[in-house]
Design a protein around this motif. Structure first.
Motif, PDB file in Angstrom:
ATOM      1  N   ALA A 174       0.835  -1.207   0.000  1.00 52.99           N
ATOM      2  CA  ALA A 174       0.000   0.000   0.000  1.00 52.99           C
ATOM      3  C   ALA A 174       0.866   1.252   0.000  1.00 52.99           C
ATOM      4  CB  ALA A 174      -0.928  -0.006   1.206  1.00 52.99           C
ATOM      5  N   LYS A 176       3.203   4.049  -2.846  1.00 59.50           N
ATOM      6  CA  LYS A 176       3.601   4.459  -4.184  1.00 59.50           C
ATOM      7  C   LYS A 176       4.960   5.138  -4.099  1.00 59.50           C
ATOM      8  CE  LYS A 176      -1.001   5.032  -6.188  1.00 59.50           C
ATOM      9  NZ  LYS A 176      -1.859   5.904  -7.032  1.00 59.50           N
ATOM     10  N   THR A 293      -0.425   4.862  -0.126  1.00 57.66           N
ATOM     11  CA  THR A 293      -1.487   4.966  -1.122  1.00 57.66           C
ATOM     12  C   THR A 293      -2.713   5.672  -0.554  1.00 57.66           C
ATOM     13  OG1 THR A 293      -0.708   2.909  -2.131  1.00 57.66           O
ATOM     14  CG2 THR A 293      -2.923   3.633  -2.724  1.00 57.66           C
ATOM     15  N   ASP A 296      -2.658   9.315  -1.304  1.00 55.67           N
ATOM     16  CA  ASP A 296      -2.300   9.680  -2.673  1.00 55.67           C
ATOM     17  C   ASP A 296      -3.143  10.839  -3.185  1.00 55.67           C
ATOM     18  OD1 ASP A 296      -0.857   9.265  -5.156  1.00 55.67           O
ATOM     19  OD2 ASP A 296      -2.712   8.441  -5.956  1.00 55.67           O
TER      20      ASP A 296
END
Length: 315
Positions: A174, A176, A293, A296
């Motif tokens: 989870a 990025k 995430t 995000d």
């Protein structure tokens, strides 16, 4: 649905269960699953140990299961707890993302707290950036945590930080990431000592290594070994702040990334030092930005990421 188009019994039962559960308990449950400790879960959530223990008691009462049993100093989840986590984790992630995207952000007036993990070279590079962030977001609070490629995955997963900048490996699912900067390497030395250094003099002269862990081997040793060569490291220091003044007046060499050179130069620390290209090939030094995430789409977190990209990424 029944024949009149009204919610059926199953739906009413599910809604009733949600009404009876304090949803604030779910982050506590997730933290206990990650940390396996009441104390550490409380620290992650900024709750006292009694408050975390009380939340665990309420979770046990609601689900009718111990959820966690003590095994020495560790809390082991029961099969019921593991099954709950498997079902709840995707839903909690989706809810966090939906909520984050709906929260407006005005840097001039917002009062939120940002938590960022950074490697030491990035912390140095941030020193001239922090006043600019303070001016742009005067009421926000920024907490910078020391982080390495070993600790960043755990800190993101436990929500101790929402973002990390540095060298990252094995990120949690989870999360990025994006490349913030790619750069080469430089050999720092006292400007009065002989240079630029060739391969023979590089291997013959003594070396300093910035080594937070206290080991005496770095990327240069790996590359030199490929050439059948070696160097002699005679001094290890725990952080880059000690490096510039320690080199002055000595014949020591210190291999650092160009990002470190730029950070030291921005603080006025390159006076009396010279920076030469290494006399052998080195792989690029890559700086990453990684974030959870769940944040995000958060406007505030997106604003902060854009600010760091603007100030730290190499043009």
């Amino acid at each position: 649905m029944d024949l009149c188009g009204r919610p059926g019994l199953a739906q009413r039962t599910d809604d009733g269960g949600l009404r009876k559960l304090d949803l604030n308990l779910l982050p506590v449950f997730a933290a206990l699953m990650r940390e396996r400790s009441v104390t550490r879960a409380g620290e992650v959530l900024f709750l006292s140990q009694p408050a975390t223990s009380s939340a665990l008691g309420r979770l046990r009462a609601f689900f009718g299961d111990e959820l966690f049993v003590r095994n020495g100093r560790v809390l082991e989840p029961t099969p019921r707890a593991q099954a709950l986590m498997d079902q709840l984790a995707p839903a909690m992630q989706a809810v966090a993302g939906a909520i984050a995207g709906s929260i407006p952000f005005d840097p001039a007036t917002d009062t939120r707290t940002f938590r960022i993990g950074m490697s030491e070279d990035i912390q140095m590079a941030m020193i001239p950036v922090l006043p600019r962030l303070r001016k742009a977001a005067p009421r926000c609070r920024i907490i910078i945590r020391a982080a390495t490629y070993r600790t960043i995955p755990r800190m993101l997963d436990s929500r101790e930080i929402n973002m990390a900048v540095g060298h990252v490996e094995d990120l949690p699912a989870a999360a990025k990431q994006r490349v913030l900067r790619r750069c080469g390497w430089r050999v720092l030395r006292d400007a009065e000592s002989p240079g630029p250094v060739d391969l023979d003099s590089y291997c013959a002269r003594p070396h300093m290594l910035v080594t937070p862990r206290g080991d005496l081997s770095g990327i240069a040793d790996e590359e030199l070994a490929k050439l059948g060569r070696s160097r002699q490291i005679v001094l290890g220091v725990p952080d880059f702040g000690l490096m510039p003044r320690t080199l002055i007046g000595t014949d020591l060499l210190c291999l650092v990334s160009e990002a470190v050179v730029d950070a030291v130069a921005a603080l006025g620390g390159m006076e009396g030092l010279a920076a030469d290209p290494p006399p052998f090939a080195c792989p690029e030094a890559v700086t990453y930005m990684a974030w959870r995430t769940a944040v995000d789409q958060d406007p505030g977190e997106a604003w902060l990421r854009a600010q760091l990209i603007h100030h730290l990424a190499r043009r």
